[in-house]
Scaffold this motif. Structure first.
Motif, PDB file in Angstrom:
ATOM      1  N   ALA A  25      52.048 -10.629 105.128  1.00 47.84           N
ATOM      2  CA  ALA A  25      53.118 -11.189 104.310  1.00 47.84           C
ATOM      3  C   ALA A  25      53.129 -12.700 104.486  1.00 47.84           C
ATOM      4  O   ALA A  25      53.043 -13.203 105.604  1.00 47.84           O
ATOM      5  CB  ALA A  25      54.464 -10.605 104.706  1.00 47.84           C
ATOM      6  N   PRO A  26      53.234 -13.460 103.385  1.00 43.52           N
ATOM      7  CA  PRO A  26      53.160 -14.919 103.475  1.00 43.52           C
ATOM      8  C   PRO A  26      54.340 -15.557 104.202  1.00 43.52           C
ATOM      9  O   PRO A  26      54.213 -16.667 104.678  1.00 43.52           O
ATOM     10  CB  PRO A  26      53.118 -15.369 102.012  1.00 43.52           C
ATOM     11  N   ASP A  27      55.465 -14.865 104.324  1.00 39.06           N
ATOM     12  CA  ASP A  27      56.629 -15.480 104.935  1.00 39.06           C
ATOM     13  C   ASP A  27      56.753 -15.206 106.433  1.00 39.06           C
ATOM     14  O   ASP A  27      57.737 -15.570 107.050  1.00 39.06           O
ATOM     15  CB  ASP A  27      57.903 -15.048 104.208  1.00 39.06           C
ATOM     16  N   VAL A  28      55.762 -14.578 107.033  1.00 36.49           N
ATOM     17  CA  VAL A  28      55.792 -14.313 108.466  1.00 36.49           C
ATOM     18  C   VAL A  28      55.227 -15.528 109.193  1.00 36.49           C
ATOM     19  O   VAL A  28      54.082 -15.920 108.968  1.00 36.49           O
ATOM     20  CB  VAL A  28      54.988 -13.047 108.824  1.00 36.49           C
ATOM     21  N   ASP A  29      56.045 -16.123 110.030  1.00 37.81           N
ATOM     22  CA  ASP A  29      55.604 -17.261 110.832  1.00 37.81           C
ATOM     23  C   ASP A  29      54.797 -16.713 112.015  1.00 37.81           C
ATOM     24  O   ASP A  29      55.339 -15.973 112.832  1.00 37.81           O
ATOM     25  CB  ASP A  29      56.818 -18.044 111.318  1.00 37.81           C
ATOM     26  N   PRO A  30      53.506 -17.045 112.110  1.00 37.58           N
ATOM     27  CA  PRO A  30      52.685 -16.468 113.175  1.00 37.58           C
ATOM     28  C   PRO A  30      53.159 -16.843 114.574  1.00 37.58           C
ATOM     29  O   PRO A  30      53.046 -16.035 115.491  1.00 37.58           O
ATOM     30  CB  PRO A  30      51.285 -16.993 112.894  1.00 37.58           C
ATOM     31  N   ILE A  31      53.709 -18.033 114.734  1.00 31.12           N
ATOM     32  CA  ILE A  31      54.196 -18.435 116.054  1.00 31.12           C
ATOM     33  C   ILE A  31      55.405 -17.590 116.440  1.00 31.12           C
ATOM     34  O   ILE A  31      55.482 -17.062 117.552  1.00 31.12           O
ATOM     35  CB  ILE A  31      54.525 -19.946 116.091  1.00 31.12           C
ATOM     36  N   GLU A  32      56.335 -17.421 115.518  1.00 31.36           N
ATOM     37  CA  GLU A  32      57.506 -16.588 115.796  1.00 31.36           C
ATOM     38  C   GLU A  32      57.111 -15.140 116.041  1.00 31.36           C
ATOM     39  O   GLU A  32      57.663 -14.483 116.932  1.00 31.36           O
ATOM     40  CB  GLU A  32      58.509 -16.677 114.648  1.00 31.36           C
ATOM     41  N   ALA A  33      56.162 -14.638 115.275  1.00 34.86           N
ATOM     42  CA  ALA A  33      55.722 -13.250 115.431  1.00 34.86           C
ATOM     43  C   ALA A  33      55.113 -13.025 116.812  1.00 34.86           C
ATOM     44  O   ALA A  33      55.454 -12.066 117.507  1.00 34.86           O
ATOM     45  CB  ALA A  33      54.729 -12.887 114.338  1.00 34.86           C
ATOM     46  N   ARG A  34      54.209 -13.913 117.223  1.00 33.66           N
ATOM     47  CA  ARG A  34      53.573 -13.707 118.528  1.00 33.66           C
ATOM     48  C   ARG A  34      54.569 -13.915 119.668  1.00 33.66           C
ATOM     49  O   ARG A  34      54.477 -13.254 120.703  1.00 33.66           O
ATOM     50  CB  ARG A  34      52.309 -14.536 118.667  1.00 33.66           C
ATOM     51  N   GLN A  35      55.550 -14.797 119.478  1.00 32.23           N
ATOM     52  CA  GLN A  35      56.567 -14.962 120.512  1.00 32.23           C
ATOM     53  C   GLN A  35      57.447 -13.721 120.618  1.00 32.23           C
ATOM     54  O   GLN A  35      57.845 -13.342 121.719  1.00 32.23           O
ATOM     55  CB  GLN A  35      57.398 -16.214 120.239  1.00 32.23           C
ATOM     56  N   ALA A  36      57.735 -13.084 119.496  1.00 32.25           N
ATOM     57  CA  ALA A  36      58.523 -11.847 119.521  1.00 32.25           C
ATOM     58  C   ALA A  36      57.757 -10.746 120.255  1.00 32.25           C
ATOM     59  O   ALA A  36      58.335 -10.013 121.071  1.00 32.25           O
ATOM     60  CB  ALA A  36      58.872 -11.414 118.101  1.00 32.25           C
ATOM     61  N   ILE A  37      56.469 -10.650 119.983  1.00 33.70           N
ATOM     62  CA  ILE A  37      55.649  -9.647 120.664  1.00 33.70           C
ATOM     63  C   ILE A  37      55.616  -9.923 122.163  1.00 33.70           C
ATOM     64  O   ILE A  37      55.778  -9.018 122.979  1.00 33.70           O
ATOM     65  CB  ILE A  37      54.223  -9.609 120.073  1.00 33.70           C
ATOM     66  N   MET A  38      55.423 -11.185 122.538  1.00 33.63           N
ATOM     67  CA  MET A  38      55.386 -11.528 123.957  1.00 33.63           C
ATOM     68  C   MET A  38      56.743 -11.307 124.625  1.00 33.63           C
ATOM     69  O   MET A  38      56.811 -10.926 125.795  1.00 33.63           O
ATOM     70  CB  MET A  38      54.934 -12.973 124.151  1.00 33.63           C
ATOM     71  N   SER A  39      57.823 -11.520 123.894  1.00 31.61           N
ATOM     72  CA  SER A  39      59.156 -11.251 124.440  1.00 31.61           C
ATOM     73  C   SER A  39      59.301  -9.763 124.753  1.00 31.61           C
ATOM     74  O   SER A  39      59.811  -9.392 125.822  1.00 31.61           O
ATOM     75  CB  SER A  39      60.224 -11.705 123.443  1.00 31.61           C
ATOM     76  N   ASN A  40      58.847  -8.916 123.842  1.00 32.90           N
ATOM     77  CA  ASN A  40      58.890  -7.474 124.083  1.00 32.90           C
ATOM     78  C   ASN A  40      58.009  -7.097 125.270  1.00 32.90           C
ATOM     79  O   ASN A  40      58.400  -6.288 126.117  1.00 32.90           O
ATOM     80  CB  ASN A  40      58.437  -6.702 122.840  1.00 32.90           C
ATOM     81  N   ASN A  41      56.806  -7.673 125.329  1.00 27.66           N
ATOM     82  CA  ASN A  41      55.919  -7.398 126.464  1.00 27.66           C
ATOM     83  C   ASN A  41      56.545  -7.857 127.774  1.00 27.66           C
ATOM     84  O   ASN A  41      56.433  -7.178 128.788  1.00 27.66           O
ATOM     85  CB  ASN A  41      54.563  -8.083 126.279  1.00 27.66           C
ATOM     86  N   GLY A  42      57.201  -9.005 127.732  1.00 27.77           N
ATOM     87  CA  GLY A  42      57.857  -9.508 128.941  1.00 27.77           C
ATOM     88  C   GLY A  42      58.963  -8.584 129.419  1.00 27.77           C
ATOM     89  O   GLY A  42      59.107  -8.343 130.622  1.00 27.77           O
ATOM     90  N   ALA A  43      59.738  -8.050 128.487  1.00 32.16           N
ATOM     91  CA  ALA A  43      60.813  -7.124 128.858  1.00 32.16           C
ATOM     92  C   ALA A  43      60.226  -5.841 129.447  1.00 32.16           C
ATOM     93  O   ALA A  43      60.732  -5.307 130.442  1.00 32.16           O
ATOM     94  CB  ALA A  43      61.689  -6.814 127.647  1.00 32.16           C
ATOM     95  N   ALA A  44      59.140  -5.356 128.851  1.00 33.98           N
ATOM     96  CA  ALA A  44      58.487  -4.149 129.363  1.00 33.98           C
ATOM     97  C   ALA A  44      57.891  -4.407 130.748  1.00 33.98           C
ATOM     98  O   ALA A  44      58.016  -3.578 131.655  1.00 33.98           O
ATOM     99  CB  ALA A  44      57.397  -3.688 128.395  1.00 33.98           C
TER     100      ALA A  44
END
Length: 152
Positions: A25-44
């Motif tokens: 999707a063109p409106d997905v900011d890749p930096i925000e997306a990868r930070q969200a994934i890393m935030s989830n990984n950090g919580a896990a």
């Protein structure tokens, strides 16, 4: 308490999967997306670490969700490093990601494989979880050392 943690990881895992599905999707900011994934990984990783240290009682279901959260996030993670996303936002991505793309993909594949093996092992006791979890988190350190910038 355990149910709250388990539910929050399930929501996080679903959110991470949704981000991966929207990667085109063109409106997905890749930096925000990868930070969200890393935030989830950090919580896990935090929950897993608390169980390993005895700060939280070991729960096989929560341990499994933590491992699946980490593995699930890793599956789409590599898509969020397009050219031009090396600067801007609050990125911690190191230039080495773009300078050594094969090494980055290899490190990511190792993490994915180790996480999948840990899930497959289905650790039902703390000792088995410690072994599986340490194999997964060893990837975190090596990747962060090579491919993540330190914040000041």
């Amino acid at each position: 308490m355990r149910r709250v943690v388990l539910c929050s990881f399930l929501v996080s895992m679903t959110a991470g999967s949704s981000l991966a599905q929207e990667s085109k999707a063109p409106d997905v900011d890749p930096i925000e997306a990868r930070q969200a994934i890393m935030s989830n990984n950090g919580a896990a990783a935090k929950l897993g670490g608390q169980m390993v240290k005895g700060e939280t009682p070991f729960d096989p279901a929560a341990a499994g969700v933590a491992l699946r959260t980490m593995q699930s996030g890793s599956l789409g993670f590599g898509y969020y490093f397009p050219e031009g996303s090396d600067t801007g936002g609050d990125t911690e991505a190191a230039p080495a990601i773009w300078e050594k793309p094969e090494e980055f993909r290899s490190a990511l594949a190792k993490f994915q494989n180790d996480a999948a093996a840990a899930i497959e092992a289905k650790p039902e006791d703390l000792e088995a979880f410690k072994q599986a979890f340490s194999a997964v988190t060893a990837n975190c350190k090596s990747c962060h050392d090579e491919f993540r910038l330190e914040k000041n």
